[in-house]
Scaffold this active site. Sequence first.
Site, PDB file in Angstrom:
ATOM      1  N   LYS A 145      -3.431   8.151  -1.841  1.00 23.88           N
ATOM      2  CA  LYS A 145      -3.081   8.168  -3.265  1.00 23.88           C
ATOM      3  C   LYS A 145      -4.300   8.047  -4.172  1.00 23.88           C
ATOM      4  O   LYS A 145      -4.485   8.847  -5.092  1.00 23.88           O
ATOM      5  CB  LYS A 145      -2.100   7.024  -3.551  1.00 23.88           C
ATOM      6  CG  LYS A 145      -1.729   6.865  -5.014  1.00 23.88           C
ATOM      7  CD  LYS A 145      -0.707   5.776  -5.216  1.00 23.88           C
ATOM      8  CE  LYS A 145      -1.258   4.402  -4.869  1.00 23.88           C
ATOM      9  NZ  LYS A 145      -2.313   3.970  -5.843  1.00 23.88           N
ATOM     10  N   THR A 146      -5.140   7.055  -3.915  1.00 24.12           N
ATOM     11  CA  THR A 146      -6.304   6.817  -4.782  1.00 24.12           C
ATOM     12  C   THR A 146      -7.269   8.000  -4.734  1.00 24.12           C
ATOM     13  O   THR A 146      -7.818   8.419  -5.765  1.00 24.12           O
ATOM     14  CB  THR A 146      -7.030   5.529  -4.365  1.00 24.12           C
ATOM     15  OG1 THR A 146      -6.107   4.436  -4.390  1.00 24.12           O
ATOM     16  CG2 THR A 146      -8.188   5.227  -5.303  1.00 24.12           C
ATOM     17  N   ASP A 186      -1.498   5.594 -12.623  1.00 24.77           N
ATOM     18  CA  ASP A 186      -1.426   5.128 -11.236  1.00 24.77           C
ATOM     19  C   ASP A 186      -0.232   4.176 -11.081  1.00 24.77           C
ATOM     20  O   ASP A 186       0.185   3.526 -12.048  1.00 24.77           O
ATOM     21  CB  ASP A 186      -2.729   4.401 -10.889  1.00 24.77           C
ATOM     22  CG  ASP A 186      -2.882   4.136  -9.402  1.00 24.77           C
ATOM     23  OD1 ASP A 186      -2.143   4.736  -8.605  1.00 24.77           O
ATOM     24  OD2 ASP A 186      -3.746   3.324  -9.041  1.00 24.77           O
ATOM     25  N   GLU A 187       0.315   4.089  -9.866  1.00 21.18           N
ATOM     26  CA  GLU A 187       1.413   3.155  -9.542  1.00 21.18           C
ATOM     27  C   GLU A 187       2.554   3.265 -10.555  1.00 21.18           C
ATOM     28  O   GLU A 187       3.060   2.261 -11.072  1.00 21.18           O
ATOM     29  CB  GLU A 187       0.887   1.703  -9.492  1.00 21.18           C
ATOM     30  CG  GLU A 187      -0.265   1.472  -8.523  1.00 21.18           C
ATOM     31  CD  GLU A 187       0.164   1.497  -7.054  1.00 21.18           C
ATOM     32  OE1 GLU A 187       1.325   1.837  -6.771  1.00 21.18           O
ATOM     33  OE2 GLU A 187      -0.681   1.175  -6.200  1.00 21.18           O
ATOM     34  N   GLN A 199       7.699   1.624  -2.511  1.00 23.45           N
ATOM     35  CA  GLN A 199       6.859   0.433  -2.578  1.00 23.45           C
ATOM     36  C   GLN A 199       6.996  -0.283  -3.925  1.00 23.45           C
ATOM     37  O   GLN A 199       6.093  -1.004  -4.349  1.00 23.45           O
ATOM     38  CB  GLN A 199       5.393   0.808  -2.324  1.00 23.45           C
ATOM     39  CG  GLN A 199       5.142   1.374  -0.930  1.00 23.45           C
ATOM     40  CD  GLN A 199       3.669   1.606  -0.655  1.00 23.45           C
ATOM     41  OE1 GLN A 199       2.873   0.671  -0.534  1.00 23.45           O
ATOM     42  NE2 GLN A 199       3.282   2.863  -0.545  1.00 23.45           N
ATOM     43  N   ARG A 220       1.523  -1.835   6.267  1.00 19.51           N
ATOM     44  CA  ARG A 220       0.145  -2.358   6.155  1.00 19.51           C
ATOM     45  C   ARG A 220      -0.576  -2.226   7.501  1.00 19.51           C
ATOM     46  O   ARG A 220      -1.803  -2.311   7.561  1.00 19.51           O
ATOM     47  CB  ARG A 220       0.134  -3.841   5.770  1.00 19.51           C
ATOM     48  CG  ARG A 220       0.772  -4.248   4.434  1.00 19.51           C
ATOM     49  CD  ARG A 220       0.327  -3.422   3.268  1.00 19.51           C
ATOM     50  NE  ARG A 220       1.226  -2.303   3.070  1.00 19.51           N
ATOM     51  CZ  ARG A 220       0.891  -1.190   2.422  1.00 19.51           C
ATOM     52  NH1 ARG A 220      -0.316  -1.031   1.955  1.00 19.51           N
ATOM     53  NH2 ARG A 220       1.774  -0.205   2.268  1.00 19.51           N
TER      54      ARG A 220
END
Length: 602
Positions: free
Chosen positions: A35-36, A220-221, A251, A554
Amino acid sequence: MSDKNLFKDLNEVQRKAVTHGNGPLLIAAGAGSGKTRTLTSRLIYLLKSGIKPENIVAVTFTNKAAKEMKSRIMNNESGIMNNGMPFIGTFHSLGVQILKQEAKLVGRTRNFTIFDEDDSLSLVKKILEEMNLSKDRFNPLAVMAKISKIKNELLDAGELGSGDRYEQIILAVFQKYGELLKKSNAFDFDDLIEKVVKIFQTHPAMLEKYQNSWQQILVDEYQDVNTSQYLLIKLLAQKHKNLFVIGDDAQSIYAFRGSDFRNFLNFEKDWQNAAIIKLEENYRSTKNIIRAASELIKNNKFQKPKALWTNNQEGSPIYLTAYQNNEEEAWGIAEKISEILKNGESLKNIAILYRTNAQSRAIEQTLIQSRIPYEIFGGLKFYARKEIKDIIAGLRYAFNPNDAASIERLAKNFNRSKNAVLLENLPRLSNELSLVQLINYFLENTDYLEYLEKNFKNPEERQENIKELINFAATFQDAHEFLEQVALMSSLDGRPKLEENAIKLMTIHLAKGLEFDHIFIVGANDGLLPHERSMLKADELEEERRLMYVAMTRAKYNLHISFYDLPSRFLGELPPELIEFKQISSYGEEIKDWDDETIYIE
């Protein structure tokens, strides 16, 4: 323009997202899907395309994320920063930038002050005193939370005034609070977004000014935006419609902070002809972990489905272990960690995740006794938490009335009358009551649980810590032995400190965005995960399932899940063929097939 370097680390779908033309675009980015990298590459692509830096705004949720994005852009080889840097920052920093220019429209000068939470709470307490309102009925923290909700959800204050007497008083406090902030030439944190939205809604020319300035908006997010943040972005992007948002509804785990993932799910309704791109290739985890997590999240009704996949190896099975209690669970995990370390693994590659902070007590104690270094990520170690130290001070004084440090702590924390009761009665009662009864006497005669309710934002979490201390104390017949054990634990864990080579302990909420080679999810019990407070409402239960999904994803290579008492209902949603199940009992270790009947019948 050559895109060779820009695209070298991107897959085909990421490249499609990065090179999207004008118009609204939502990127549904699965866990570990880059994503980043995609967001940053989009920003660089826009700059390379000739978009001026001053026409771009990229909004994140944390200063850390903004700093990382800036760093990646600065390290880009293209020399695109010659013309300056676009705005990259949090929602609140964006609000500050706008208010510095437009503060006069809401009755402030550009040299305004920003009140932090303590400043705001002090102001609310002052207003409650001036209005002669009982703190029992109008808890300052609860009033502050109500004020924050009014601003973040952009509620109509007039509707509050039409409610019952309580709501009318809250409205009066809210209005007085706003007047005093204005008089102080100050904003609180919620104002930094809410006041900007109000400016844009009431001054169309001002809105158009910023719409023309910021023609490309990246967020973002996006699944974590609340109502005021959502509306701010919607207003800014309304004219040019060049809105690039990225996130993962699977998430979304911050409803308690006001985030509303329905903004993510409703993107196509908000933006006509919006493009949707799904990043579904996971680069982090093994196939088995991805398959198990995907099967779990499929059970959520409200979501934007993704088919997460990976080219990584199949990997180990999901290790699921049933223990008799949390103490046995902690020792079992310590033994597994010791085995991992014998294979040459580093402590920093291991994390233990739990639903509530109270669960750290048994884990910490065992790691200390096993001489395994650990760090509480983003929080205090169990015996360093205020409520635990207060109770321990009372117990220490009860068995040693000459303990000056404990006498000082009690005097500092309780008023004269309550302190006098403790000092007079605790030593005598130490010979008459059990350890648990003595703790309950302390709690009742200091009104400690009420004290937590009135003075802290997280009273339920602190009460869970106390409950865990009581459960632990109940295992001791000898109070001196208990206090000795606590003293040793407190001494050995010392002050919280950052250690590079230490196991990380943290709540699942804090784990979001992180990754580790080995993940241990502890206390996967019904009542803990999902939490008992979330089991009666369908939407809250779905958020608990998303929490479990975040915890599982994770893990890069090995995922260990453990429980005691009643297993989490989420465990029954995992594919049995991917699980290696062991039951640890007084009869030893037993390998069994995992299915719904195995545990519930025994």
